[in-house]
Design a protein around this motif. Structure first.
Motif: not given
Length: 232
Positions: A41, A69-71, A175-177
């Motif tokens: 990322d 996009e990141k994550g 999605y999310g962590y």
């Protein structure tokens, strides 16, 4: 069968090349055809540059750098969709997940639909005792709420056959962590996939700082558990 190992990275310049070397060594010795798919990322510490340099002479290594996009969850999904192995393995890039487990994670798929690296089966554990007991207690809570028998819902280390994985709705999961892993396990369990937990032992991080923020994680994980229990 070919194995794709997905390596989501962010600020892992001090770990990533050692991890890639170790993963390739263990898979090569086990005579497992493989590719490594690093998804970075846009790390400011130069992680991508190190992987890019190695990839010039290593045809088994791919690098994808995301700037929009990141994550963690979406990075894993990106890696899955840009890999082509018959088997997918997802692991951390900070040596929490020991590369020596890779051949075992692959071989056991002959008998199960999904292999999970677990700190809470015999032989598993963590070098950080406080984190171990806190994680253990939280996993007890997760099992009680979700009514499953999965011992480690938070490890993030798993392998699956690609066809089994792609039958699931990846957008609904990744999605999310770290909460993506709870969604994956719960939906796979609800689909009736057979699962095996194999012991993993987390050592202390070799280099760099953890991206985990305890309070934020607990809140996100708890929201996810409740939504899985009452909303899915």
């Amino acid at each position: 069968m070919k194995v794709s190992v997905i390596l989501p990275t962010y600020n892992e310049a001090k770990n990533i090349i050692s991890l890639i070397e170790a993963a390739e060594d263990y898979l090569t010795v086990a005579k497992i055809e493989h590719e490594l798919v690093a998804v970075d990322d846009n790390s400011p510490d130069g992680t991508a540059g190190l992987v890019r340099e190695r990839a010039r002479t290593d045809p088994r290594l791919q690098l994808h750098v995301r700037t929009q996009e990141k994550g963690l969850g979406t990075a894993i999904k990106y890696g899955i969709l840009h890999s082509n192995g018959d088997i997918v393995v997802v692991m951390d890039t900070d040596f929490n997940h020991d590369p020596k487990m890779l051949p075992q994670m692959v071989r056991f798929l002959e008998y199960y639909d999904m292999i999970i690296g677990s700190r809470f089966t015999m032989g598993g554990g963590m070098e950080d005792n406080l984190r171990y007991y806190l994680s253990f207690l939280y996993n007890v809570l997760v099992r009680l709420v979700l009514r499953t028998q999965i011992q480690d819902n938070l490890s993030g280390f798993f392998s699956m056959r690609r066809d089994k994985l792609l039958r699931m709705d990846l957008d609904r999961i990744f999605y999310g962590y770290g909460e993506w892993f709870m969604r994956l396990l719960f939906l796979a369990w609800r689909e009736g996939y057979s699962m095996l937990e194999v012991p993993v032992f987390y050592v202390l991080r070799r280099h760099g700082q953890s991206k985990s923020r305890l309070l934020r994680m607990i809140l996100a994980y708890t929201r996810t558990v409740l939504s899985l229990r009452f909303g899915y």
